[in-house]
Write a protein that holds these residues in place. Structure first.
Motif, PDB file in Angstrom:
ATOM      1  N   ARG A 162       0.810  -1.217   0.000  1.00 53.98           N
ATOM      2  CA  ARG A 162       0.000   0.000   0.000  1.00 53.98           C
ATOM      3  C   ARG A 162       0.845   1.270   0.000  1.00 53.98           C
ATOM      4  O   ARG A 162       0.511   2.249  -0.665  1.00 53.98           O
ATOM      5  CB  ARG A 162      -0.902   0.019   1.244  1.00 53.98           C
ATOM      6  CG  ARG A 162      -2.093  -0.904   1.188  1.00 53.98           C
ATOM      7  CD  ARG A 162      -3.148  -0.385   0.210  1.00 53.98           C
ATOM      8  NE  ARG A 162      -4.351  -1.197   0.289  1.00 53.98           N
ATOM      9  CZ  ARG A 162      -5.394  -0.907   1.072  1.00 53.98           C
ATOM     10  NH1 ARG A 162      -5.347   0.159   1.842  1.00 53.98           N
ATOM     11  NH2 ARG A 162      -6.455  -1.692   1.073  1.00 53.98           N
ATOM     12  N   HIS A 163       1.924   1.277   0.749  1.00 53.45           N
ATOM     13  CA  HIS A 163       2.620   2.526   1.034  1.00 53.45           C
ATOM     14  C   HIS A 163       4.058   2.601   0.507  1.00 53.45           C
ATOM     15  O   HIS A 163       4.648   3.684   0.554  1.00 53.45           O
ATOM     16  CB  HIS A 163       2.647   2.767   2.546  1.00 53.45           C
ATOM     17  CG  HIS A 163       1.288   2.753   3.169  1.00 53.45           C
ATOM     18  ND1 HIS A 163       0.342   3.719   2.918  1.00 53.45           N
ATOM     19  CD2 HIS A 163       0.712   1.875   4.026  1.00 53.45           C
ATOM     20  CE1 HIS A 163      -0.764   3.447   3.613  1.00 53.45           C
ATOM     21  NE2 HIS A 163      -0.565   2.338   4.276  1.00 53.45           N
ATOM     22  N   ALA A 164       4.614   1.488   0.054  1.00 55.72           N
ATOM     23  CA  ALA A 164       6.015   1.512  -0.403  1.00 55.72           C
ATOM     24  C   ALA A 164       6.233   0.465  -1.489  1.00 55.72           C
ATOM     25  O   ALA A 164       7.160  -0.346  -1.419  1.00 55.72           O
ATOM     26  CB  ALA A 164       6.960   1.267   0.776  1.00 55.72           C
ATOM     27  N   LYS A 165       5.401   0.512  -2.519  1.00 56.23           N
ATOM     28  CA  LYS A 165       5.460  -0.523  -3.552  1.00 56.23           C
ATOM     29  C   LYS A 165       6.787  -0.491  -4.316  1.00 56.23           C
ATOM     30  O   LYS A 165       7.329  -1.548  -4.665  1.00 56.23           O
ATOM     31  CB  LYS A 165       4.281  -0.364  -4.514  1.00 56.23           C
ATOM     32  CG  LYS A 165       4.191  -1.490  -5.540  1.00 56.23           C
ATOM     33  CD  LYS A 165       2.852  -1.503  -6.259  1.00 56.23           C
ATOM     34  CE  LYS A 165       1.754  -1.997  -5.359  1.00 56.23           C
ATOM     35  NZ  LYS A 165       0.482  -2.194  -6.095  1.00 56.23           N
ATOM     36  N   VAL A 166       7.319   0.692  -4.572  1.00 54.03           N
ATOM     37  CA  VAL A 166       8.601   0.777  -5.284  1.00 54.03           C
ATOM     38  C   VAL A 166       9.710   0.127  -4.465  1.00 54.03           C
ATOM     39  O   VAL A 166      10.527  -0.644  -4.989  1.00 54.03           O
ATOM     40  CB  VAL A 166       8.948   2.243  -5.604  1.00 54.03           C
ATOM     41  CG1 VAL A 166      10.368   2.341  -6.160  1.00 54.03           C
ATOM     42  CG2 VAL A 166       7.954   2.828  -6.593  1.00 54.03           C
ATOM     43  N   ASP A 167       9.742   0.419  -3.168  1.00 58.49           N
ATOM     44  CA  ASP A 167      10.746  -0.203  -2.310  1.00 58.49           C
ATOM     45  C   ASP A 167      10.578  -1.721  -2.259  1.00 58.49           C
ATOM     46  O   ASP A 167      11.563  -2.463  -2.237  1.00 58.49           O
ATOM     47  CB  ASP A 167      10.665   0.376  -0.897  1.00 58.49           C
ATOM     48  CG  ASP A 167      11.275   1.765  -0.798  1.00 58.49           C
ATOM     49  OD1 ASP A 167      12.332   1.983  -1.422  1.00 58.49           O
ATOM     50  OD2 ASP A 167      10.690   2.624  -0.137  1.00 58.49           O
ATOM     51  N   MET A 168       9.334  -2.180  -2.236  1.00 63.17           N
ATOM     52  CA  MET A 168       9.084  -3.615  -2.212  1.00 63.17           C
ATOM     53  C   MET A 168       9.691  -4.283  -3.448  1.00 63.17           C
ATOM     54  O   MET A 168      10.344  -5.329  -3.348  1.00 63.17           O
ATOM     55  CB  MET A 168       7.583  -3.884  -2.152  1.00 63.17           C
ATOM     56  CG  MET A 168       7.226  -5.353  -2.078  1.00 63.17           C
ATOM     57  SD  MET A 168       5.449  -5.619  -1.762  1.00 63.17           S
ATOM     58  CE  MET A 168       4.745  -4.960  -3.269  1.00 63.17           C
ATOM     59  N   TRP A 169       9.531  -3.663  -4.615  1.00 56.56           N
ATOM     60  CA  TRP A 169      10.095  -4.223  -5.837  1.00 56.56           C
ATOM     61  C   TRP A 169      11.616  -4.085  -5.889  1.00 56.56           C
ATOM     62  O   TRP A 169      12.304  -4.933  -6.446  1.00 56.56           O
ATOM     63  CB  TRP A 169       9.452  -3.586  -7.064  1.00 56.56           C
ATOM     64  CG  TRP A 169       8.132  -4.228  -7.374  1.00 56.56           C
ATOM     65  CD1 TRP A 169       6.886  -3.734  -7.128  1.00 56.56           C
ATOM     66  CD2 TRP A 169       7.944  -5.518  -7.964  1.00 56.56           C
ATOM     67  NE1 TRP A 169       5.930  -4.634  -7.518  1.00 56.56           N
ATOM     68  CE2 TRP A 169       6.545  -5.741  -8.034  1.00 56.56           C
ATOM     69  CE3 TRP A 169       8.804  -6.505  -8.430  1.00 56.56           C
ATOM     70  CZ2 TRP A 169       6.004  -6.910  -8.561  1.00 56.56           C
ATOM     71  CZ3 TRP A 169       8.264  -7.677  -8.947  1.00 56.56           C
ATOM     72  CH2 TRP A 169       6.886  -7.866  -9.013  1.00 56.56           C
ATOM     73  N   MET A 170      12.134  -3.034  -5.293  1.00 57.57           N
ATOM     74  CA  MET A 170      13.589  -2.890  -5.231  1.00 57.57           C
ATOM     75  C   MET A 170      14.201  -4.002  -4.389  1.00 57.57           C
ATOM     76  O   MET A 170      15.245  -4.571  -4.751  1.00 57.57           O
ATOM     77  CB  MET A 170      13.955  -1.528  -4.659  1.00 57.57           C
ATOM     78  CG  MET A 170      13.613  -0.361  -5.577  1.00 57.57           C
ATOM     79  SD  MET A 170      14.528  -0.375  -7.140  1.00 57.57           S
ATOM     80  CE  MET A 170      16.129   0.187  -6.595  1.00 57.57           C
TER      81      MET A 170
END
Length: 312
Positions: A162-170
């Motif tokens: 919900r809040h940090a999708k880019v970081d999750m993919w990184m």
């Protein structure tokens, strides 16, 4: 205990120490390739030592260039970790909330890198039994660290989705797949080193050594394929690099050994290469299908306020 919104000095120190140890590992690995510039700390190159202890499943020399890919991939992961130290979100410092790079992971991974350094010197001094033991230590700590970081991301997945999708993919691209690349190759290397010990120290027949090394690799690969697509799917869904490593290793073995291999060894090499390619293609297909039909965290109920919804 660090309260929400505050920096964690111990975690910062671990990230920095981990990066410095990684940099030292890469530097020493490069010096081991060019011992003439190492000030006498290495007697020979890793490649020359491998040629000295060649067995019937030793891959071609170009295969070992995978170390360059591994270290570049991990360097990007480390740089991303350093960037996290300078960022904040609505909850606090990004490296603390959510804490994907946990202290236990960083400590385990640091010991792994120290083992990598130790192996260079043990192997250089032709202590093949000890080098095999160190390689298994490297492989084991890699698997432990890999499990830790996958579990950490899964634990914080609903909030990050919900809040940090880019970081999750990184994390998935850099840390999960980079560390999986490293883990798979060190497992292959540990099996090859075990084969050397069985042949040169235990005096085992070469054909039996081939069966042990390739049979063990086959068993590990098939077991992993089953687990990652069933019980471990929610943890490792987007980790796809292990099969690329096995395919590369088997191509290297085929090119180096197939022409002069026994019939049994030749069949084993071809079949295992085919199985590795099948698993790689099947894994990519399953990832795409499941990403479309059953995306992760879609059923998790979590509030929009990161302060209220974040579970430390």
């Amino acid at each position: 205990m660090t309260r929400m919104g505050e920096h964690n000095g111990g975690r910062v120190a671990l990230v920095l120490i981990n990066f410095l140890v990684f940099a030292g590992t890469v530097a020493l690995n490069q010096l081991s390739v060019f011992p003439q510039y190492a000030g006498g700390i290495f007697n020979s190159t890793v490649g020359n030592m491998s040629a000295k202890h060649e067995i019937d499943v030793t891959p071609a020399g170009f295969t070992f260039m995978i170390w360059t890919v591994i270290y570049i991939w991990l360097l990007l992961a480390h740089l991303y970790a350093l960037i996290l130290l300078c960022r904040r979100n609505a909850v606090g410092p990004v490296y603390v909330t959510p804490a994907v790079l946990t202290s236990s992971f960083l400590i385990t991974y640091t010991f792994n890198l120290l083992g990598n350094i130790a192996w260079l010197f043990v192997w250089d001094h032709n202590l093949i039994v000890y080098s095999s033991a160190v390689l298994w230590f490297i492989s084991l700590t890699n698997w432990i660290a890999l499990g830790m970081i996958h579990y950490s991301l899964y634990r914080h997945g609903p909030w990050m989705c919900r809040h940090a999708k880019v970081d999750m993919w990184m994390y998935r691209i850099l840390w999960h797949n980079g560390l999986a690349l490293y883990t798979t190759w060190t497992t292959v290397a540990a099996l090859l080193n075990l084969g050397i010990v069985l042949r040169e120290v235990a005096g085992m027949e070469m054909q039996i050594v081939v069966y042990v090394v390739l049979g063990s690799l086959s068993g590990i690969m098939v077991l992993w394929f089953i687990l990652e697509n069933t019980a471990l799917d929610r943890f490792v869904r987007y980790t796809v690099t292990p099969y690329a490593v096995v395919v590369l290793a088997m191509v290297g073995i085929y090119i180096k050994q197939y022409a002069e291999a026994t019939k049994e060894t030749g069949y084993f090499i071809v079949v295992l290469l085919g199985v590795a390619v099948f698993c790689f293609v099947a894994r990519l297909g399953l990832v795409v299908v499941r990403a479309c039909k059953s995306p992760l965290y879609v059923n998790n109920k979590i509030g929009d306020d990161p302060v209220l919804s974040y579970a430390a």
